[in-house]
Design a protein around this motif. Structure first.
Motif, mmCIF file in Angstrom:
data_model
loop_
_atom_site.group_PDB
_atom_site.id
_atom_site.type_symbol
_atom_site.label_atom_id
_atom_site.label_comp_id
_atom_site.label_asym_id
_atom_site.label_seq_id
_atom_site.Cartn_x
_atom_site.Cartn_y
_atom_site.Cartn_z
ATOM 1 N N HIS A 5 0.830 -1.209 0.000
ATOM 2 C CA HIS A 5 0.000 0.000 0.000
ATOM 3 C C HIS A 5 0.864 1.258 0.000
ATOM 4 C CE1 HIS A 5 -3.630 -2.312 0.447
ATOM 5 N NE2 HIS A 5 -3.226 -2.848 1.583
ATOM 6 N N LEU A 6 1.959 1.244 0.748
ATOM 7 C CA LEU A 6 2.869 2.394 0.759
ATOM 8 C C LEU A 6 3.495 2.620 -0.605
ATOM 9 C CD1 LEU A 6 4.741 2.003 4.179
ATOM 10 C CD2 LEU A 6 3.176 3.835 3.525
ATOM 11 N N TYR A 7 3.864 1.549 -1.274
ATOM 12 C CA TYR A 7 4.487 1.676 -2.594
ATOM 13 C C TYR A 7 3.522 2.305 -3.592
ATOM 14 C CZ TYR A 7 6.471 0.303 -7.078
ATOM 15 O OH TYR A 7 6.956 0.313 -8.363
ATOM 16 N N VAL A 8 2.285 1.844 -3.593
ATOM 17 C CA VAL A 8 1.303 2.364 -4.556
ATOM 18 C C VAL A 8 1.032 3.844 -4.299
ATOM 19 C CG1 VAL A 8 -1.094 2.203 -5.323
ATOM 20 C CG2 VAL A 8 0.231 0.118 -4.950
ATOM 21 N N SER A 9 0.743 4.191 -3.052
ATOM 22 C CA SER A 9 0.468 5.597 -2.739
ATOM 23 C C SER A 9 1.701 6.470 -2.950
ATOM 24 C CB SER A 9 -0.011 5.727 -1.285
ATOM 25 O OG SER A 9 -1.243 5.086 -1.097
ATOM 26 N N GLY A 10 2.884 5.938 -2.638
ATOM 27 C CA GLY A 10 4.110 6.705 -2.833
ATOM 28 C C GLY A 10 4.378 7.004 -4.294
ATOM 29 N N ILE A 11 4.152 6.011 -5.167
ATOM 30 C CA ILE A 11 4.337 6.230 -6.604
ATOM 31 C C ILE A 11 3.359 7.283 -7.118
ATOM 32 C CG2 ILE A 11 4.014 5.155 -8.867
ATOM 33 C CD1 ILE A 11 6.657 4.463 -7.640
ATOM 34 N N GLU A 12 2.105 7.157 -6.723
ATOM 35 C CA GLU A 12 1.091 8.112 -7.179
ATOM 36 C C GLU A 12 1.412 9.525 -6.697
ATOM 37 O OE1 GLU A 12 -2.515 4.784 -6.937
ATOM 38 O OE2 GLU A 12 -2.263 6.318 -5.385
ATOM 39 N N PHE A 13 1.786 9.642 -5.440
ATOM 40 C CA PHE A 13 2.090 10.963 -4.886
ATOM 41 C C PHE A 13 3.368 11.536 -5.467
ATOM 42 C CE2 PHE A 13 4.401 13.385 -1.612
ATOM 43 C CZ PHE A 13 3.538 14.453 -1.463
ATOM 44 N N GLY A 14 4.417 10.726 -5.573
ATOM 45 C CA GLY A 14 5.705 11.220 -6.061
ATOM 46 C C GLY A 14 5.643 11.709 -7.495
ATOM 47 N N ILE A 15 5.043 10.902 -8.381
ATOM 48 C CA ILE A 15 4.940 11.310 -9.783
ATOM 49 C C ILE A 15 4.058 12.538 -9.921
ATOM 50 C CG2 ILE A 15 4.157 10.598 -12.072
ATOM 51 C CD1 ILE A 15 4.875 7.738 -11.342
ATOM 52 N N GLY A 16 2.927 12.541 -9.229
ATOM 53 C CA GLY A 16 2.017 13.677 -9.316
ATOM 54 C C GLY A 16 2.626 14.959 -8.805
ATOM 55 N N GLY A 59 -10.061 5.957 -15.339
ATOM 56 C CA GLY A 59 -10.007 4.613 -14.790
ATOM 57 C C GLY A 59 -9.476 4.615 -13.368
ATOM 58 N N ILE A 60 -9.300 3.414 -12.805
ATOM 59 C CA ILE A 60 -8.878 3.290 -11.412
ATOM 60 C C ILE A 60 -7.420 2.874 -11.282
ATOM 61 C CG2 ILE A 60 -11.210 2.755 -10.620
ATOM 62 C CD1 ILE A 60 -10.384 -0.179 -10.467
ATOM 63 N N ASP A 61 -6.653 3.015 -12.365
ATOM 64 C CA ASP A 61 -5.243 2.655 -12.282
ATOM 65 C C ASP A 61 -4.441 3.794 -11.646
ATOM 66 O OD1 ASP A 61 -5.440 4.481 -14.276
ATOM 67 O OD2 ASP A 61 -4.295 3.361 -15.761
ATOM 68 N N VAL A 62 -3.129 3.660 -11.670
ATOM 69 C CA VAL A 62 -2.255 4.621 -10.991
ATOM 70 C C VAL A 62 -2.375 6.012 -11.581
ATOM 71 C CG1 VAL A 62 0.164 5.208 -10.553
ATOM 72 C CG2 VAL A 62 -0.617 2.860 -10.232
ATOM 73 N N TRP A 63 -2.509 6.113 -12.901
ATOM 74 C CA TRP A 63 -2.438 7.416 -13.555
ATOM 75 C C TRP A 63 -3.635 8.301 -13.241
ATOM 76 C CZ3 TRP A 63 1.947 9.179 -14.987
ATOM 77 C CH2 TRP A 63 2.960 8.289 -15.368
ATOM 78 N N SER A 64 -4.776 7.711 -12.933
ATOM 79 C CA SER A 64 -5.907 8.543 -12.527
ATOM 80 C C SER A 64 -5.610 9.241 -11.203
ATOM 81 C CB SER A 64 -7.173 7.691 -12.407
ATOM 82 O OG SER A 64 -7.022 6.694 -11.409
ATOM 83 N N GLY A 66 -3.303 0.988 -1.810
ATOM 84 C CA GLY A 66 -2.928 2.329 -1.385
ATOM 85 C C GLY A 66 -3.453 2.625 0.012
ATOM 86 N N LEU A 67 -2.970 3.713 0.587
ATOM 87 C CA LEU A 67 -3.383 4.087 1.935
ATOM 88 C C LEU A 67 -4.863 4.471 1.993
ATOM 89 C CD1 LEU A 67 -0.279 6.167 3.101
ATOM 90 C CD2 LEU A 67 -0.896 3.831 3.739
ATOM 91 N N GLY A 68 -5.356 5.107 0.938
ATOM 92 C CA GLY A 68 -6.782 5.419 0.895
ATOM 93 C C GLY A 68 -7.636 4.166 0.830
#
Length: 269
Positions: free
Chosen positions: A72-83, A132-137, A218-220
């Motif tokens: 969950h940390l990895y997914v949220s971290g990737i989304e937050f870092g790239i964004g 969609g519900i993938d990382v890029w959204s 993810g954390l959410g």
């Protein structure tokens, strides 16, 4: 003479934990956690309403041992870092354009004001529906929420630069790029760092809100699971991680301020 000069330098270069202000913050945190633990054990005894720090630590250890927390940390971290990275680049670029071009200011100003005031909850479902519900959204949601503090602070910082400094640099033959790097950017640095702090906070909120509306991890997502199951320790694990992340990143920006704005660090001592 060299010994006299060495003393002030050693004073300013001393480790942060040797400063009284560090221990003031540490004591405040420890006292707060202790009061929280006592309240959860002796005042609010129902775990459905309040959990204790020790229970949160145990739940965090359990999730770490099973490998769920890392995922969950990895997914949220990737989304937050790239964004956040995209928001910083776009925000500085658009803010610079609006500060230096009056037509861009007129064209983009209303859109920036309107979208900045739009709540995250109102636009996140639409973005997830379209992307969609993938990382890029989630990345798009972070960008949309974090970019506007960078735009507004970049523009304000560049516009607040003393015109006499700019004219003096030009009188000495400075080119346009030299004026930007030597005059405009140093003057706007406090505003940029303030905008970065705001962008971090809005970005963290955006990640959680986006994951609440649609995600596989993810954390959410973890927060939504805990809420549905009325699992207070699990819910507070997500909240604690987000709070600690926000504190750590804000502290990192504070370190950058001490590097790029040393006169502020001296004023705070």
């Amino acid at each position: 003479m060299s010994e006299r000069n060495a003393r002030p330098q050693s004073k300013t270069a001393r480790a942060p934990w040797r400063h009284p202000l560090f221990w003031t913050s540490a004591a405040s945190i420890v006292a707060g956690l202790l009061l929280w633990e006592l309240a959860g054990r002796f005042i609010v005894k129902k775990a459905l309403f309040l959990t204790t720090p020790s229970q949160i630590v145990f739940e965090m250890w359990r999730l770490t041992a099973s490998g769920q927390l890392q995922k969950h940390l990895y997914v949220s971290g990737i989304e937050f870092g790239i964004g956040l990275a995209i928001a910083i680049v776009l925000g500085i670029g658009i803010g610079f354009l609006m500060a230096t071009n009056k037509y861009a200011k007129r064209a983009l100003g209303p859109w920036v004001s309107a979208l900045y005031a739009t709540p995250t909850v109102a636009i996140s479902p639409l973005i997830i529906l379209w992307a969609g519900i993938d990382v890029w959204s989630k990345v798009i949601v972070v960008v949309v929420n974090a970019v506007f503090p960078m735009i507004i602070n970049t523009e304000a910082g560049l516009r607040s630069t003393d015109r006499q400094l700019i004219e003096a640099a030009r009188c000495f033959g400075a080119s346009q790029s030299q004026v930007f790097w030597k005059v405009l950017l140093p003057s706007a640095t406090p505003f940029l760092l303030a905008g970065l702090k705001l962008a971090i906070g809005r970005g963290l909120v955006a990640v959680v809100v986006a994951e609440l509306f649609g995600s596989r991890a993810g954390l959410g997502f973890l927060l939504a699971q805990a809420s549905d199951a009325f699992n207070m320790p699990l819910l507070f694990v997500s909240v604690t991680i987000l709070a600690v992340t926000g504190m750590a990143l804000t502290g990192l920006i504070g370190g950058m301020e001490r590097v790029f704005l040393p006169w502020r660090a001296k004023a705070d001592e």
